[in-house]
Design an enzyme around this catalytic site. Sequence first.
Site, PDB file in Angstrom:
ATOM      1  N   GLU A  16       0.816  -1.217   0.000  1.00 43.52           N
ATOM      2  CA  GLU A  16       0.000   0.000   0.000  1.00 43.52           C
ATOM      3  C   GLU A  16       0.854   1.273   0.000  1.00 43.52           C
ATOM      4  OE1 GLU A  16      -3.825  -0.210   2.284  1.00 43.52           O
ATOM      5  OE2 GLU A  16      -2.832  -1.926   3.222  1.00 43.52           O
ATOM      6  N   SER A  30      -7.098  -1.701   1.395  1.00 47.57           N
ATOM      7  CA  SER A  30      -7.316  -1.182   0.033  1.00 47.57           C
ATOM      8  C   SER A  30      -7.793  -2.252  -0.942  1.00 47.57           C
ATOM      9  CB  SER A  30      -6.040  -0.518  -0.499  1.00 47.57           C
ATOM     10  OG  SER A  30      -5.671   0.579   0.308  1.00 47.57           O
ATOM     11  N   ASN A  80     -11.016  -0.092   9.980  1.00 54.03           N
ATOM     12  CA  ASN A  80      -9.777   0.404   9.388  1.00 54.03           C
ATOM     13  C   ASN A  80      -9.206   1.466  10.319  1.00 54.03           C
ATOM     14  OD1 ASN A  80      -7.811   1.750   7.826  1.00 54.03           O
ATOM     15  ND2 ASN A  80      -8.844   1.153   5.936  1.00 54.03           N
ATOM     16  N   SER A 131     -11.262  10.032  -0.253  1.00 58.71           N
ATOM     17  CA  SER A 131     -11.499   9.188   0.914  1.00 58.71           C
ATOM     18  C   SER A 131     -12.725   9.648   1.690  1.00 58.71           C
ATOM     19  CB  SER A 131     -10.273   9.195   1.830  1.00 58.71           C
ATOM     20  OG  SER A 131      -9.126   8.735   1.142  1.00 58.71           O
TER      21      SER A 131
END
Length: 358
Positions: free
Chosen positions: A15, A185, A310, A319
């Site tokens: 990521e 992700s 998360n 986001s």
Amino acid sequence: MRTKLYVLYGGKSVEHEISLKTAVTVLGSIDESRFEIYPVYITREGLWCTPEQLTQKELTAEHLIAEPKFHDPARSIGEILSGVMAMSGAKVVLPLLHGPNGEDGTVQGLLELLNVPYVGNGVLASALTLDKAMSKHVLAQAGIHQTEYLACRYEEWRTDENMLLLKAEESIGYPCYVKPASLGSSIGISRCTNRVELIAGIHEAFSYDQKLVIEREVIGREIQVAVMGNGKPVASLPGEFIHDHIFFNYESKYMDKRLTMSIPAELPEDLTQGIRTLAIQAYQAHGCEGLARVDFFLDGEGRLYLNEINALPGFTNFSMYPVMWERTDGTSYSELIEHLIGHAISRHEDKQTIQYKK
């Protein structure tokens, strides 16, 4: 005097690119009249270094990449710790590291040893939330409803592949999702509708992790809630992405220009409040502090399933976490960063009252 803010980004993780995107947005939003910013780039090999001094107008992912002076992790980390991070004055660390070697408690442990305030969750909560298998055990103990799942280590798969396949088909069935246990992700996740796809999905997941989770598919909406705070956390209004993908994978999340956010999500008022309450319950069950995003599935019958937590949600312009707060109480992006820094400093100050001798 301004507070020194050390921003960690990049990282030894698949990521890595997401972290760079997050860092660009965050660094461009920090109030430089209040904070003296020190970016710290961590390479894919785990080497620590600092980029050239940049203005906020010059910020790009490419400009934030730096070349380390030392190619040994111990020497590169030591240089940063004994150099820029050893300067006197008020300081706080902002880790923007997604995935393993940054979001899993490893960097948090180092920061605890350094006794510096840092944004986000501590060692235990970071480790629990990144490990989907352990998180599901915690949710089960807390009595929070989730879909049927099966956790498996690579050694179990290598020892008896057929037994795992039969167990998955009998207890989970098709369609199902195979996920690396400690990754975000949607990387390495496969939607499987038969045994051939299941085998391929297991191999894919094990290429990223030594442990995986197999989950039964829930057909319905994906609802997200932002949570923030330490001892008395608060939850945002829920939101959702409007899309037509059967599987909301990495490409869907980051490359589909048709995605739109619905915040607040169109839900009955009692369900909205119930979701916010449940998000805080899950947050506290994991011992979270600072921030987290809690994700749910809502099926066609109105049944709610907690999908995952998360502990370091994305902070890019696409986001949900920052936008949910803006739509909930008007908190701007830069104000949100300052709130999170405030929670970090408050938690650190509270810890200084702990005794370590009789």
